[in-house]
Design a protein around this motif. Structure first.
Motif, PDB file in Angstrom:
ATOM      1  N   SER A 134       0.857  -1.267   0.032  1.00  0.00           N
ATOM      2  CA  SER A 134      -0.043  -0.079   0.026  1.00  0.00           C
ATOM      3  C   SER A 134       0.722   1.193   0.084  1.00  0.00           C
ATOM      4  O   SER A 134       2.030   1.286   0.595  1.00  0.00           O
ATOM      5  N   ARG A 135       0.589   2.125  -0.667  1.00  0.00           N
ATOM      6  CA  ARG A 135       1.430   3.465  -0.706  1.00  0.00           C
ATOM      7  C   ARG A 135       1.263   4.343   0.368  1.00  0.00           C
ATOM      8  O   ARG A 135       0.138   4.298   1.084  1.00  0.00           O
ATOM      9  N   ASN A 136       2.099   4.941   0.769  1.00  0.00           N
ATOM     10  CA  ASN A 136       2.260   5.858   2.111  1.00  0.00           C
ATOM     11  C   ASN A 136       1.545   7.221   1.748  1.00  0.00           C
ATOM     12  O   ASN A 136       2.173   7.913   1.055  1.00  0.00           O
ATOM     13  N   PRO A 137       0.693   7.526   2.396  1.00  0.00           N
ATOM     14  CA  PRO A 137       0.052   8.733   2.055  1.00  0.00           C
ATOM     15  C   PRO A 137       0.704   9.784   2.274  1.00  0.00           C
ATOM     16  O   PRO A 137       0.713  11.007   1.766  1.00  0.00           O
ATOM     17  N   LEU A 212      -7.153 -10.517  11.685  1.00  0.00           N
ATOM     18  CA  LEU A 212      -5.738 -10.685  11.208  1.00  0.00           C
ATOM     19  C   LEU A 212      -4.714  -9.572  12.125  1.00  0.00           C
ATOM     20  O   LEU A 212      -5.436  -8.597  12.691  1.00  0.00           O
ATOM     21  N   VAL A 213      -3.748 -10.054  12.261  1.00  0.00           N
ATOM     22  CA  VAL A 213      -2.951  -9.492  13.090  1.00  0.00           C
ATOM     23  C   VAL A 213      -1.586  -9.091  12.153  1.00  0.00           C
ATOM     24  O   VAL A 213      -1.118 -10.102  11.427  1.00  0.00           O
ATOM     25  N   ALA A 214      -1.120  -7.858  12.165  1.00  0.00           N
ATOM     26  CA  ALA A 214      -0.023  -7.483  11.233  1.00  0.00           C
ATOM     27  C   ALA A 214       1.315  -7.939  12.014  1.00  0.00           C
ATOM     28  O   ALA A 214       1.482  -7.487  13.034  1.00  0.00           O
ATOM     29  N   LEU A 215       1.960  -8.766  11.186  1.00  0.00           N
ATOM     30  CA  LEU A 215       3.350  -9.168  11.769  1.00  0.00           C
ATOM     31  C   LEU A 215       4.573  -8.036  11.471  1.00  0.00           C
ATOM     32  O   LEU A 215       5.426  -8.306  12.337  1.00  0.00           O
ATOM     33  N   ASN A 216       4.561  -7.698  10.220  1.00  0.00           N
ATOM     34  CA  ASN A 216       5.497  -6.970   9.817  1.00  0.00           C
ATOM     35  C   ASN A 216       5.073  -5.971   8.770  1.00  0.00           C
ATOM     36  O   ASN A 216       4.232  -6.128   8.216  1.00  0.00           O
ATOM     37  N   PHE A 226       9.344  -0.276   8.102  1.00  0.00           N
ATOM     38  CA  PHE A 226       8.911   1.124   7.829  1.00  0.00           C
ATOM     39  C   PHE A 226       8.593   1.776   9.260  1.00  0.00           C
ATOM     40  O   PHE A 226       8.162   1.335  10.094  1.00  0.00           O
ATOM     41  N   VAL A 227       9.230   3.133   9.055  1.00  0.00           N
ATOM     42  CA  VAL A 227       9.040   3.951  10.389  1.00  0.00           C
ATOM     43  C   VAL A 227       8.288   5.235  10.075  1.00  0.00           C
ATOM     44  O   VAL A 227       8.119   5.955  11.203  1.00  0.00           O
ATOM     45  N   GLY A 228       7.714   5.287   8.966  1.00  0.00           N
ATOM     46  CA  GLY A 228       6.684   6.501   8.780  1.00  0.00           C
ATOM     47  C   GLY A 228       7.168   7.627   8.150  1.00  0.00           C
ATOM     48  O   GLY A 228       6.511   8.721   8.560  1.00  0.00           O
ATOM     49  N   THR A 229       8.328   7.794   7.318  1.00  0.00           N
ATOM     50  CA  THR A 229       8.712   9.014   7.012  1.00  0.00           C
ATOM     51  C   THR A 229       8.092   9.398   5.674  1.00  0.00           C
ATOM     52  O   THR A 229       7.713   8.631   4.782  1.00  0.00           O
ATOM     53  N   LYS A 235       4.355   0.692   1.784  1.00  0.00           N
ATOM     54  CA  LYS A 235       4.377  -0.212   3.121  1.00  0.00           C
ATOM     55  C   LYS A 235       3.938  -1.311   2.754  1.00  0.00           C
ATOM     56  O   LYS A 235       2.904  -1.556   1.840  1.00  0.00           O
ATOM     57  N   VAL A 236       4.614  -2.526   2.882  1.00  0.00           N
ATOM     58  CA  VAL A 236       4.574  -4.074   2.586  1.00  0.00           C
ATOM     59  C   VAL A 236       4.049  -4.572   3.917  1.00  0.00           C
ATOM     60  O   VAL A 236       4.878  -4.710   4.708  1.00  0.00           O
TER      61      VAL A 236
END
Length: 242
Positions: A134-137, A212-216, A226-229, A235-236
């Motif tokens: 998914s693309r990072n907004p 569902l739970v996000a593992l990575n 991914f740190v969010g900059t 985002k994978v």
């Protein structure tokens, strides 16, 4: 649907070649030892056919018949189970791996997104995985997607095209107005594409609500966290049944 036009399905193949993203999904499937794989939103099946292997069942699902027509005719297409439809066609506990490549996850809007995630959760076997991008907004990629009229040669003749993009509203949906004129025949296909940009936290919360739970969460195909900059385009996600 955007790619229900057979001409646009041909152009899609040109614009979405094999690359590092496909390498990632193939490696992930092999590392997981997945025997039953669902490629949701498989398009023309360029990636899907390369996931086939002895002892492995691969299913490609897409809502556009024109895309699946190209998929079934692709070399190796006879080894794949092609299904016209959406995530709701995934049978309960039938998949070791469900993947959504390219912009597939972002094309699924609003309530359909939640319905799809719930269907995937039901469809995964114990120990199964969902992987998607998914693309990072924060990167605001849509600001670079306004293209003036240009022409290029394609396998089906000269294509004159342009693209204008509306900025996202409160729901994060970006609307792209695509003009496609096949000069040799005069055929015109004016279509809209819609992508919903979601933050990392929105996706994590949506996954959890669906079971569902996000593992990575990685920033790309090299599995860097991914740190969010703003510089991070992708985002994978790797997720598993909760």
């Amino acid at each position: 649907m955007t790619y229900d036009d057979p001409r646009l399905a041909v152009v899609y193949d040109i614009d979405n070649p094999d690359g590092p993203d496909h390498d990632f999904f193939r490696r992930f499937a092999d590392h997981l030892g997945a025997k039953r794989i669902v490629d949701l939103g498989c398009g023309t099946g360029l990636l899907t056919v390369t996931l086939t292997a002895p002892g492995r069942t691969v299913t490609g699902i897409d809502p556009a018949a024109a895309m699946l027509d190209r998929a079934t005719a692709r070399p190796g297409g006879e080894a794949v189970n092609w299904v016209l439809g959406t995530g709701e066609q995934i049978a309960p506990q039938s998949a070791d791996l469900v993947l959504m490549s390219g912009n597939v996850a972002m094309h699924i809007l609003g309530d359909d997104w939640h319905t799809t995630l719930a269907a995937i959760a039901r469809g995964l076997r114990p120990g199964g995985r969902l992987v998607f991008e998914s693309r990072n907004p924060q990167a605001r990629a849509w600001e670079t997607w306004n293209d003036p009229v240009a022409e290029r040669d394609t396998p089906i003749g000269l294509l004159r095209e342009s693209l204008t993009t509306e900025p996202p509203g409160e729901n994060g949906i970006v609307v792209m107005h695509c003009h496609n004129e096949f000069v040799d025949t005069g055929h015109i296909a004016d279509v809209e594409q819609t992508l919903q940009f979601r933050t990392r936290q929105q996706i994590v919360d949506d996954l959890l609500a669906a079971g569902l739970v996000a593992l990575n969460v990685w920033r790309g195909w090299a599995l860097t966290p991914f740190v969010g900059t703003q510089a991070e385009q992708l985002k994978v996600f790797e997720a598993a049944p909760a």
